[in-house]
Structures are given as structure tokens and as C-alpha cells.
Scaffold this motif. Structure first.
Motif, PDB file in Angstrom:
ATOM      1  N   GLY A   1       0.822  -1.212   0.000  1.00 36.73           N
ATOM      2  CA  GLY A   1       0.000   0.000   0.000  1.00 36.73           C
ATOM      3  C   GLY A   1       0.852   1.257   0.000  1.00 36.73           C
ATOM      4  O   GLY A   1       0.572   2.211  -0.738  1.00 36.73           O
ATOM      5  N   GLU A   2       1.904   1.250   0.817  1.00 35.74           N
ATOM      6  CA  GLU A   2       2.832   2.383   0.829  1.00 35.74           C
ATOM      7  C   GLU A   2       3.524   2.530  -0.516  1.00 35.74           C
ATOM      8  O   GLU A   2       3.671   3.649  -1.037  1.00 35.74           O
ATOM      9  CB  GLU A   2       3.888   2.195   1.910  1.00 35.74           C
ATOM     10  CG  GLU A   2       3.384   2.296   3.326  1.00 35.74           C
ATOM     11  CD  GLU A   2       4.492   2.024   4.324  1.00 35.74           C
ATOM     12  OE1 GLU A   2       5.561   2.664   4.214  1.00 35.74           O
ATOM     13  OE2 GLU A   2       4.294   1.161   5.197  1.00 35.74           O
TER      14      GLU A   2
ATOM     15  N   ILE B   1       4.195   5.266  -5.808  1.00 35.66           N
ATOM     16  CA  ILE B   1       4.102   5.165  -7.269  1.00 35.66           C
ATOM     17  C   ILE B   1       3.100   6.190  -7.787  1.00 35.66           C
ATOM     18  O   ILE B   1       3.375   6.903  -8.765  1.00 35.66           O
ATOM     19  CB  ILE B   1       3.733   3.729  -7.694  1.00 35.66           C
ATOM     20  CG1 ILE B   1       4.901   2.769  -7.385  1.00 35.66           C
ATOM     21  CG2 ILE B   1       3.366   3.675  -9.172  1.00 35.66           C
ATOM     22  CD1 ILE B   1       4.569   1.293  -7.548  1.00 35.66           C
ATOM     23  N   GLU B   2       1.939   6.294  -7.141  1.00 34.14           N
ATOM     24  CA  GLU B   2       0.926   7.278  -7.555  1.00 34.14           C
ATOM     25  C   GLU B   2       1.446   8.707  -7.447  1.00 34.14           C
ATOM     26  O   GLU B   2       1.137   9.546  -8.292  1.00 34.14           O
ATOM     27  CB  GLU B   2      -0.336   7.133  -6.697  1.00 34.14           C
ATOM     28  CG  GLU B   2      -1.158   5.925  -7.057  1.00 34.14           C
ATOM     29  CD  GLU B   2      -2.370   5.755  -6.155  1.00 34.14           C
ATOM     30  OE1 GLU B   2      -3.429   5.443  -6.702  1.00 34.14           O
ATOM     31  OE2 GLU B   2      -2.241   5.928  -4.922  1.00 34.14           O
ATOM     32  N   GLN B   3       2.259   8.962  -6.425  1.00 31.91           N
ATOM     33  CA  GLN B   3       2.823  10.299  -6.219  1.00 31.91           C
ATOM     34  C   GLN B   3       4.042  10.551  -7.116  1.00 31.91           C
ATOM     35  O   GLN B   3       4.616  11.637  -7.076  1.00 31.91           O
ATOM     36  CB  GLN B   3       3.228  10.470  -4.755  1.00 31.91           C
ATOM     37  CG  GLN B   3       2.082  10.399  -3.782  1.00 31.91           C
ATOM     38  CD  GLN B   3       2.546  10.131  -2.358  1.00 31.91           C
ATOM     39  OE1 GLN B   3       3.728  10.211  -2.034  1.00 31.91           O
ATOM     40  NE2 GLN B   3       1.603   9.801  -1.484  1.00 31.91           N
TER      41      GLN B   3
ATOM     42  N   ALA C   1      11.348   7.713  -2.687  1.00 31.97           N
ATOM     43  CA  ALA C   1      10.659   7.097  -1.549  1.00 31.97           C
ATOM     44  C   ALA C   1      10.338   5.631  -1.842  1.00 31.97           C
ATOM     45  O   ALA C   1      10.475   4.775  -0.961  1.00 31.97           O
ATOM     46  CB  ALA C   1       9.389   7.864  -1.208  1.00 31.97           C
ATOM     47  N   ALA C   2       9.936   5.328  -3.060  1.00 37.74           N
ATOM     48  CA  ALA C   2       9.629   3.945  -3.434  1.00 37.74           C
ATOM     49  C   ALA C   2      10.879   3.075  -3.358  1.00 37.74           C
ATOM     50  O   ALA C   2      10.840   1.958  -2.811  1.00 37.74           O
ATOM     51  CB  ALA C   2       9.033   3.901  -4.843  1.00 37.74           C
ATOM     52  N   LYS C   3      11.988   3.580  -3.874  1.00 38.89           N
ATOM     53  CA  LYS C   3      13.236   2.816  -3.814  1.00 38.89           C
ATOM     54  C   LYS C   3      13.706   2.633  -2.377  1.00 38.89           C
ATOM     55  O   LYS C   3      14.184   1.557  -2.010  1.00 38.89           O
ATOM     56  CB  LYS C   3      14.316   3.516  -4.645  1.00 38.89           C
ATOM     57  CG  LYS C   3      14.113   3.377  -6.143  1.00 38.89           C
ATOM     58  CD  LYS C   3      15.080   4.201  -6.954  1.00 38.89           C
ATOM     59  CE  LYS C   3      16.515   4.025  -6.555  1.00 38.89           C
ATOM     60  NZ  LYS C   3      17.441   4.819  -7.378  1.00 38.89           N
ATOM     61  N   ARG C   4      13.559   3.667  -1.557  1.00 41.59           N
ATOM     62  CA  ARG C   4      13.964   3.579  -0.156  1.00 41.59           C
ATOM     63  C   ARG C   4      13.121   2.520   0.575  1.00 41.59           C
ATOM     64  O   ARG C   4      13.644   1.717   1.347  1.00 41.59           O
ATOM     65  CB  ARG C   4      13.825   4.946   0.510  1.00 41.59           C
ATOM     66  CG  ARG C   4      14.424   5.051   1.886  1.00 41.59           C
ATOM     67  CD  ARG C   4      14.492   6.487   2.403  1.00 41.59           C
ATOM     68  NE  ARG C   4      13.327   7.324   2.120  1.00 41.59           N
ATOM     69  CZ  ARG C   4      13.285   8.274   1.182  1.00 41.59           C
ATOM     70  NH1 ARG C   4      14.332   8.526   0.428  1.00 41.59           N
ATOM     71  NH2 ARG C   4      12.192   8.988   1.005  1.00 41.59           N
TER      72      ARG C   4
END
Length: 144
Positions: A111-112, A117-119, A124-127
């Protein structure tokens, strides 16, 4: 697993997880800038399928498919093939994870990830993925 008597030694597990982290980072870097709302919807549906899946083997298959689907959205034609080449060991590691820790934490992490991805927040996604992989190698969710 069809080799090594069905057993994965600790070093191989670590190596597979490290490689998965690199591949996921590349998939995220490539996919996030070009992913469409429809594709995000498909990822969300796959995450929901994972959460509903029983038994653990079905859940492992669903979470593998989430990663594979994301790699397909990257625009890189070889990345999904590379993910496929690691299908058996990755699915086994996901099976172990779900059997030990359940689905709730992984579902929340997805979910995070979907929110990032949407943002269009690649960093942040890679982290998030790097932290997740690290915890699985030597943290609170080891799968050795």
C-alpha cells in the motif's frame, strides 16, 4: 526448488534478495515516470489478490506477480524476462516470508509502495524497497 535438494543455503538467499533489490530499484526508476493510472489499478488489484490468497503458495505467487507486473510497466523489454528467470527461488522466498510473518505487513508495504508510485516519488519507493529487502536479509523479517 529443484536443485540442491530443495534447500537454499544462506548465502544464496542473501544473494537472491540483494539482486531482487537491485532489480526492483531499476523497475521503480523506469516504471514510475511512465506508469498510467490504469496500470496502478492493476497493481492495486494484484495486491488485493495477494491479501485474499490462500494457501501461502497462492499468496507467494500473487506477490511475485505484483513484482513481475511492475517490471513489465518499466518499458524495459528484458526486465520481465530477468524476473522470470528467478521465479522459482523468489516464489519460495515469498512462501517462507508469508508462512513466518503472515500477509499483513507485506500488504501494508505494498500500500505504501503504491502510494509512492501514484505520487511519482521514485526516491521514496526505492527507499521503501531497500529497507524491506534489508530487513529480510538481516533485520526483523529474516527468512533464513
Amino acid at each position: 526448488m529443484s536443485y540442491n535438494g530443495g534447500q537454499l543455503p544462506r548465502d544464496e538467499i542473501r544473494s537472491i534478495l540483494e539482486l531482487r533489490g537491485v532489480l526492483m530499484a531499476f523497475a521503480l526508476e523506469s516504471a514510475i515516470p511512465i506508469v498510467t493510472p490504469e496500470q496502478i489499478g492493476r497493481l492495486r488489484a494484484q495486491s488485493e489478490a495477494f491479501y485474499r490468497a490462500e494457501p501461502v503458495e497462492a499468496a507467494a505467487h500473487c506477490i511475485y506477480e505484483f513484482d513481475h507486473m511492475l517490471s513489465g510497466f518499466s518499458g524495459n523489454t528484458l526486465l520481465p524476462l530477468i524476473f522470470c528467470s528467478f521465479r522459482a527461488p523468489i516464489k519460495e522466498l515469498w512462501r517462507r516470508y508469508v508462512a513466518r510473518y503472515g500477509k499483513d505487513g507485506l500488504y501494508r508495504r505494498n500500500g505504501e509502495l503504491l502510494a509512492f508510485i501514484e505520487q511519482k516519488d521514485v526516491d521514496a519507493a526505492k527507499r521503501l524497497i531497500a529497507e524491506s529487502v534489508s530487513a529480510t536479509i538481516k533485520g526483523s523479517t529474516e527468512i533464513y
